[in-house]
Write an enzyme that holds these catalytic residues in place. Sequence first.
Site, PDB file in Angstrom:
ATOM      1  CB  THR A  35      -2.477   4.122   1.988  1.00  0.00           C
ATOM      2  OG1 THR A  35      -2.741   4.958   0.860  1.00  0.00           O
ATOM      3  CG2 THR A  35      -3.704   3.269   2.272  1.00  0.00           C
ATOM      4  CB  ILE A  45      -0.979   0.026   1.202  1.00  0.00           C
ATOM      5  CG1 ILE A  45      -0.237  -0.037   2.538  1.00  0.00           C
ATOM      6  CG2 ILE A  45      -1.999  -1.092   1.099  1.00  0.00           C
ATOM      7  CD1 ILE A  45      -1.162   0.033   3.753  1.00  0.00           C
ATOM      8  CG  ASP A  46      -0.140   4.354  -2.582  1.00  0.00           C
ATOM      9  OD1 ASP A  46       0.564   3.575  -3.232  1.00  0.00           O
ATOM     10  OD2 ASP A  46      -1.181   4.871  -3.017  1.00  0.00           O
ATOM     11  CE  LYS A  47       6.263   9.373   3.292  1.00  0.00           C
ATOM     12  NZ  LYS A  47       7.084  10.519   2.804  1.00  0.00           N
ATOM     13  NE  ARG A  77      -3.001   8.512  -3.753  1.00  0.00           N
ATOM     14  CZ  ARG A  77      -1.698   8.725  -3.649  1.00  0.00           C
ATOM     15  NH1 ARG A  77      -0.862   7.702  -3.504  1.00  0.00           N
ATOM     16  NH2 ARG A  77      -1.221   9.954  -3.721  1.00  0.00           N
TER      17      ARG A  77
END
Length: 354
Positions: A159, A155-157, A259
């Site tokens: 998130t 998962i993104d930084k 996103r």
Amino acid sequence: MEEYFDEIENEEAGQLYEHFRVEVDRGQESVRVDKFLYEKLQHSSRNRIQKAADAGFVHVNEHPVKSNYKVRPLDVVTLMLDRPRHDDRIEAEEIPLNVVYEDSDLMVIDKEAGMVVHPGCGNFHGTLVNAIAWHLRHEPTYDPNDPEVGLVHRIDKDTSGLLVVAKTPDAKTRLGVQFFNKTTHRSYQALVWGNFVENEGRIEGNIGRDPKDRLRMCVFPPDSEIGKPAVTHYRVLERFGYTTLVECILETGRTHQIRAHMKHIGHPMFGDERYGGTEILRGERSGTYRAFIQNCFALCPRQALHAKTLGFRHPTTGKQMDFTSELPDDLARLVGKWRAYIEGTTRNTFAENK
């Protein structure tokens, strides 16, 4: 890989070190090497690649070429720079982890927002992978530099939420098959701009690099050959007039999928700077409202996205495993602030109409 090009100025190079290598496909059409590399290097610009070629750092079949060289099928294109590659071995670092489940095959982690998942692009320390290496430092069979173990998905930084880590090659293979076959269950909660007409829906559109911004993903038609197929299902959980709390369920797992998809349908994620979510996209023009929004941004200075649930079958026992992570404090307070705002607005409107 844009950091590779930061110091390219000299016209002549001494000893060169290989930083990137790719063999051209058999069916590749004739195209300039700078354009070819621009498509292959995710975090680069075409101008930087041209400078690298001018400095003698772009090679084809072990010989330097200029930017206008046309690549041919089976050409071997390499990026050769005048400094060694960054040591990308993963070192164990003592960083706190929120481990919600662990056994001999796997562990489930609830990641906090702000932590990079994997080293790279200037973040070579302090990542989730470094923390996992420390946590499993006494496991004789776990090597953080072995790609056959470790993170099964990412998962993104900025998130927050749930991730599964495989301790053994067999566990990673079996879990990877479940993700590939879409038999896992992952749901996210997100606060997005705008009010939805329907209570639920399906977003389908290929995800690929935005040609105007290589750090951002873009949505392309499903029948196009650009990007990778992606499907997101959403359901409205709570409406706040100018924003909406939604649940998103992934059918696929592409980079920035939720996103990019939300931006594509006109509902950028609240606080998502990369996709336009830090602008005031809905609401009033009053100074009071603008101050309220700025307070919201300060309360949760990131994209309002949380990986809330994760479900899969245990790779050894076959038992169904389901995990839930409550909204972290910053997101919970943000949602609470919007809830109080809409309730206050409703009360005021009711009082004015009495």
